[in-house]
Design an enzyme around this catalytic site. Sequence first.
Site, mmCIF file in Angstrom:
data_model
loop_
_atom_site.group_PDB
_atom_site.id
_atom_site.type_symbol
_atom_site.label_atom_id
_atom_site.label_comp_id
_atom_site.label_asym_id
_atom_site.label_seq_id
_atom_site.Cartn_x
_atom_site.Cartn_y
_atom_site.Cartn_z
ATOM 1 N N GLU A 49 36.501 -17.138 1.142
ATOM 2 C CA GLU A 49 36.651 -16.487 2.439
ATOM 3 C C GLU A 49 35.497 -15.509 2.601
ATOM 4 O O GLU A 49 35.269 -14.661 1.742
ATOM 5 C CB GLU A 49 38.001 -15.753 2.447
ATOM 6 N N ASP A 60 41.696 -3.445 8.654
ATOM 7 C CA ASP A 60 41.201 -3.227 7.303
ATOM 8 C C ASP A 60 41.299 -1.778 6.861
ATOM 9 O O ASP A 60 41.104 -0.853 7.646
ATOM 10 C CB ASP A 60 39.742 -3.696 7.204
#
Lengths: 280, 416
Positions: A49, A60
């Site tokens: 990824e 995040d």
Amino acid sequence: MSRIAGRFAELAAAGRGALIPYLQAYDPDLATSEAILAGMAEAGADLIEIGVPFSDPMADGPTIQRAARRGLAAGATLAGVLAMVARFRAHDTTTPVVLMGYLNPIDSYGPERFCNDAAAAGVDGLIVVDMPAEEADLLAPHAAAAGLDIIRLVAPTTDAARLPVVLEGASGFIYYVSITGITGTRSASSDELAAALPRIRAASRLPVAIGFGVRTPAQAAGAARIGDAAVVASVLIETLAATLDDRGRATPGTVDSVLAEVRALAAAVRAPQKIKEDVR
Amino acid sequence: MSAFPDHETVTHDHLTPNSRRSGPDARGRFGQHGGRFVAETLMPPILELEAAYEAAKADPGFRRELDFHLKDYVGRPSPLWLARRLTEELGGAKVYLKREELNHTGSHKLNNVMGQILLARRMGKKRIIAETGAGQHGVATATVCALFGLECEIFMGETDVVRQQPNVFRMRLLGAKVHAVKAGAGTLKDAMNEAMRDWVANVATTYYLIGTVAGPAPYPAMVRDFQCVIGDETRAQILAAEGRLPDAIVACVGGGSNAMGIFHPFLDDDGVRLIGVEAAGHGFDSGQTAASLNRGRPGVLHGNRTYLLQDADGQIEEAHSISAGLDYPGIGPEHSWLYDTGRGEYVGATDEEALAAFTQLARTEGILPALESAHALAHVAKLAPTLPAEAIVVVNLSGRGDKDIYTVAEHLGVTL
């Protein structure tokens, strides 16, 4: 069969789950992130990824926020990330690559042109954090035409009534966000994971990757056993960050430190387990 | 005049399908703008919020409770003041000020916050979070949390914490916890990112009280509905004072809640020009502005599609304005739609022009405007002299300027 489906079929036949390590493109610079990408499959990554740096990574935690800032400071662009994947594909035609990021850079690039260019570069799937199922029509037709999987996210807040909405048109695999929270903060227990998976299994036959809060080799092995894959991100970024000099630049140990950690995670994921229960 | 003229407009029940007031559509869109661009974790809570808001709107008891608090706690209605000396000095159109700075906590922000806090109580939420730029929304949120005994955490960029110290202290006095957000430039955009991160981690217990007409649906329409009291009152007040609607309504736009609140009830009145004033910062072409419409292009941020300041690669740029409340690289999606359709006119005022308007209003009317509102006044100073004496211009005086005296002093070279 797509690279993603092919890889999961191979692993199912081998009786183990997948390790999906994450790197942020251009973190801390293009050459270093490209060297990490090039070494990951040999170190035991089953899929990879790649995070696309964005100025406002709302899902995040601080670790990946800092990685994104370093990537942008190093000149990351969406086109640059695609070029990086294309160079990787010249040497590795089998390891699936999934891009993870936020919608605006793709929207700015142009959804159709982006899907065509990403597929041409050798990208296999897209995870777009801030594009829920209700807004996926922006990208889905172009992704399907280009042969890209749009990986749908399922969260602990996604109830049974909503699952069919979320999974409508899903392909590749399902990404289970195992905690309500941002990346790199807390971890779900294996009991929580074991409780969450059956309802996803009941709604789809696609493989399920578990991410957010998967940090240790033992957690990765557990997630890959309970689900079909473990996504490990923040802890690898922390390892990378710890090797940087005081001006945030890579040092000679940067690439090896990250790859050594991928090896340790892969060893745990690949260690003999009791025969994987069919929880379907 | 009733304290709350024309309540029914909030439900839009009487409107024809062709009304410009009927948005958003079922997908939360105004034209191409708006929508619900959030992580899957937040989709169930925003759909729950939307259902709760629809139920509250349909409940006359909710409206009564809100009206009671708007009247006896917020202090509504706010006056519409004919600014005679300002009008005389500008030498043209008659200028009226909608006095939102007289609300409790000193700005229009409490209109929306009061509506949302009553909704949060109906939903059984005990913990309230909010983002703030200038601190006006943070102060308003901390105020109602004190009023109702709810836990309150405010996210504020660290740059804004420094330039808005009085509001930070006010929030703390009111019992709120203030988080100084270090990411990015430490302004409103970063505060909103951090509030969304907190919300995603605490969705079960927490109500996210967004302060402007932006974010994922249903926030843009819900915040607009709660702010429409400004325009509803203005309509009744100007009709009482002048027997006709104004020729133009002028308001500053950052996220755009005060502007949407005063514009919306006039969207179907074609004779009323609706003028939004963006913060041009050092000038539209200086690279240091907050003019999302005039210098941005459509994109997706913070849950909605709207005009954004962004680079060629879709990275969001930092905004600049002397006014912390306008220092945001986006704008509410309904403004983007009004801009696309031409119903709204969107212009700019620079930092310098806003400062001049600030001192002019103090001198002529005895009112210190917020630096945000001073941008609207700065445009009126250009517009009014071009209009005949019988023309009527209404300015939304969205906040008071006490919080800005340190910033103004610094720019005037005065040490306090």
